[in-house]
Design a protein around this motif. Structure first.
Motif, short mmCIF file in Angstrom:
data_model
loop_
_atom_site.label_atom_id
_atom_site.label_comp_id
_atom_site.label_asym_id
_atom_site.label_seq_id
_atom_site.Cartn_x
_atom_site.Cartn_y
_atom_site.Cartn_z
N GLU A 187 0.83 -1.20 0.00
CA GLU A 187 0.00 0.00 0.00
C GLU A 187 0.87 1.25 0.00
OE1 GLU A 187 -2.74 0.18 3.19
OE2 GLU A 187 -4.15 -1.25 2.32
N SER A 188 0.46 2.23 -0.79
CA SER A 188 1.14 3.52 -0.78
C SER A 188 0.61 4.37 0.37
CB SER A 188 0.91 4.25 -2.11
OG SER A 188 1.44 3.53 -3.18
N MET A 189 1.44 5.28 0.85
CA MET A 189 1.02 6.27 1.83
C MET A 189 1.51 7.61 1.32
SD MET A 189 1.91 6.66 5.90
CE MET A 189 3.59 7.22 5.56
N VAL A 190 0.61 8.37 0.72
CA VAL A 190 1.02 9.62 0.07
C VAL A 190 0.22 10.83 0.53
CG1 VAL A 190 1.84 8.44 -2.00
CG2 VAL A 190 -0.53 9.19 -1.90
N ALA A 191 -0.85 10.62 1.30
CA ALA A 191 -1.68 11.76 1.67
C ALA A 191 -2.46 11.44 2.94
CB ALA A 191 -2.64 12.10 0.53
N PRO A 192 -2.98 12.48 3.63
CA PRO A 192 -3.82 12.24 4.80
C PRO A 192 -4.98 11.33 4.44
CG PRO A 192 -3.29 14.57 4.60
CD PRO A 192 -2.80 13.91 3.35
N GLY A 193 -5.31 10.43 5.36
CA GLY A 193 -6.36 9.46 5.10
C GLY A 193 -5.80 8.10 4.74
N ASP A 194 -4.57 8.07 4.19
CA ASP A 194 -3.93 6.79 3.90
C ASP A 194 -3.50 6.13 5.21
OD1 ASP A 194 -4.24 7.30 1.23
OD2 ASP A 194 -2.16 7.93 0.89
N ARG A 195 -3.55 4.80 5.25
CA ARG A 195 -3.15 4.10 6.46
C ARG A 195 -1.69 4.39 6.78
NH1 ARG A 195 -4.40 -2.18 7.41
NH2 ARG A 195 -3.31 -2.42 5.43
N GLY A 196 -1.44 4.81 8.03
CA GLY A 196 -0.09 5.14 8.47
C GLY A 196 0.16 6.63 8.58
N TRP A 197 -0.69 7.46 7.94
CA TRP A 197 -0.53 8.91 8.07
C TRP A 197 -0.83 9.31 9.51
CZ3 TRP A 197 1.31 11.61 3.93
CH2 TRP A 197 1.42 12.99 4.08
N ASP A 198 -0.05 10.23 10.07
CA ASP A 198 -0.12 10.49 11.50
C ASP A 198 -1.25 11.43 11.93
OD1 ASP A 198 1.14 12.60 10.22
OD2 ASP A 198 2.47 13.05 11.90
N VAL A 199 -1.83 12.17 11.00
CA VAL A 199 -2.85 13.16 11.35
C VAL A 199 -4.02 13.02 10.37
CG1 VAL A 199 -3.35 15.63 11.62
CG2 VAL A 199 -1.08 14.74 12.20
N PRO A 200 -5.27 13.12 10.85
CA PRO A 200 -6.41 12.99 9.93
C PRO A 200 -6.45 14.12 8.91
CG PRO A 200 -7.09 12.76 12.23
CD PRO A 200 -5.68 13.25 12.24
N PRO A 201 -7.13 13.90 7.78
CA PRO A 201 -7.27 14.97 6.79
C PRO A 201 -8.08 16.13 7.35
CG PRO A 201 -8.40 12.95 6.07
CD PRO A 201 -7.76 12.66 7.38
N ALA A 202 -7.78 17.31 6.86
CA ALA A 202 -8.52 18.49 7.28
C ALA A 202 -9.94 18.45 6.71
CB ALA A 202 -7.81 19.75 6.80
N ALA A 203 -10.91 18.84 7.51
CA ALA A 203 -12.30 18.90 7.06
C ALA A 203 -12.48 20.12 6.15
CB ALA A 203 -13.23 18.99 8.26
N VAL A 204 -13.51 20.04 5.31
CA VAL A 204 -13.79 21.13 4.38
C VAL A 204 -13.99 22.45 5.13
CG1 VAL A 204 -15.50 22.02 2.73
CG2 VAL A 204 -14.74 19.63 2.59
N HIS A 205 -14.70 22.40 6.24
CA HIS A 205 -14.93 23.62 7.03
C HIS A 205 -13.62 24.27 7.44
CE1 HIS A 205 -16.69 26.33 10.04
NE2 HIS A 205 -15.75 25.88 10.88
N ASP A 206 -12.66 23.46 7.88
CA ASP A 206 -11.38 24.00 8.33
C ASP A 206 -10.58 24.56 7.15
OD1 ASP A 206 -11.89 23.27 10.97
OD2 ASP A 206 -11.12 21.25 10.64
N VAL A 207 -10.64 23.88 6.01
CA VAL A 207 -9.92 24.37 4.83
C VAL A 207 -10.51 25.68 4.37
CG1 VAL A 207 -9.31 23.87 2.43
CG2 VAL A 207 -9.27 22.03 4.13
N GLU A 208 -11.84 25.80 4.37
CA GLU A 208 -12.48 27.05 3.95
C GLU A 208 -12.13 28.17 4.92
OE1 GLU A 208 -14.12 27.66 1.13
OE2 GLU A 208 -13.47 25.64 0.59
N GLY A 209 -12.03 27.85 6.21
CA GLY A 209 -11.61 28.87 7.17
C GLY A 209 -10.20 29.35 6.90
N PHE A 210 -9.34 28.43 6.50
CA PHE A 210 -7.97 28.81 6.14
C PHE A 210 -7.95 29.73 4.92
CE2 PHE A 210 -4.63 27.68 3.02
CZ PHE A 210 -3.57 28.39 3.59
#
Length: 290
Positions: A187-210
């Motif tokens: 399995e590849s690990m290249v982005a949040p959400g992939d198994r082994g990534w240390d932090v969950p992906p950012a939610a849409v609400h948080d990205v829009e706030g950014f």
């Protein structure tokens, strides 16, 4: 004293059935390097046909933790002894032959070896460092394996050639495992959400706030004008969404933006107002954006 062996990954029928055979190796260091290449790929069945020098400290030094492969190595006087009980023999060759012989590439050799290994031992034969296998030895092989190296510089070091073949064997072996067993390896690990990534992906609400925060800071430092936006925020949105940010990265970026506002004296609470996520979404519908 040679280095102690590191633990083997574990043995199984397929890996035990694959026999790496080295014919009349001149330099014992190459034997150690081959043992290391084999153990890297989970193989440990090494046969040596009439080596110039083995065992010795040089071979164990080059093995670098694969001394158990050398400890188990079978030393024989002739190729006949190494091949006697094998059901399939494949030899590496870089030269064309007057009489054409079945030739396969390393990936196909791995598939063929895997299938034959269910019936008995399979030998992968490698020749001498200076001139490989003789014509007579190659005629003992059911297939010749050709590694498609650079034709202007095609000679591979012995351990490099073994590593190429062992890698292909391992990849086919891993693909043959049940999905749950093979996934940690393949399995590849290249982005949040992939198994082994240390932090969950950012939610849409948080990205829009950014994005709202980013636009406000760009306005604060006179880099961006909302009444003449052109394509700046569209391109910035495309850039950061391509990055697929995780929650920690969003927090870091928001912290950087806040520090910029402090330095510029525009931090909210000093008369400045950040837009909401809805403001940002509406701005994205501006006719000046594409």
């Amino acid at each position: 004293m040679h280095k102690p062996a590191l633990p083997m990954e574990g043995t199984d029928t397929f890996n035990d059935q694959i026999r790496i055979v080295l014919v009349e190796t001149s330099h014992s260091g190459n034997i150690g390097a081959v043992a290391r290449a084999m153990k890297n790929m989970g193989l440990g069945n090494l046969w040596l046909v009439n080596p110039s020098s083995f065992p010795d400290e040089t071979s164990y030094a080059r093995a670098a933790g694969a001394s158990d492969v050398l400890d188990r190595a079978q030393v024989v006087d002739s190729l006949d002894e190494a091949l006697a009980d094998c059901v399939l023999v494949m030899g590496t060759s870089a030269r064309g032959r007057k009489v054409p012989w079945p030739v396969i590439a390393p990936p196909q050799a791995a598939v063929t070896a895997y299938e034959a290994g269910q019936q008995g031992p399979v030998a992968m034969v490698f020749g001498r460092e200076n001139h490989g296998l003789s014509n007579e030895e190659l005629q003992r092989c059911h297939y010749h394996i050709h590694i498609p190296s650079n034709p202007d510089y095609s000679s591979l070091n012995l351990s490099m050639a073994v590593q190429v073949i062992c890698y292909e064997l391992r990849m086919h072996y891993l693909r043959s495992l049940d999905e749950g067993e093979s996934s940690p390896y393949l399995e590849s690990m290249v982005a949040p959400g992939d198994r082994g990534w240390d932090v969950p992906p950012a939610a849409v609400h948080d990205v829009e706030g950014f994005f709202g925060h980013l636009e406000q800071v760009l306005v604060d430092v006179d880099f961006h004008r909302r009444n003449n936006p052109r394509q700046l925020m569209t391109r910035m949105r495309r850039l950061f969404q391509r990055a697929r940010l995780d929650q920690m990265e969003i927090n870091i970026l928001r912290g950087i933006l806040t520090s910029v506002q402090k330095a510029a004296g525009t931090l909210p609470g000093n008369g400045q107002q950040q837009p909401t996520a809805a403001d940002v979404a509406n701005a994205g519908q501006d006719k000046d954006h594409v």
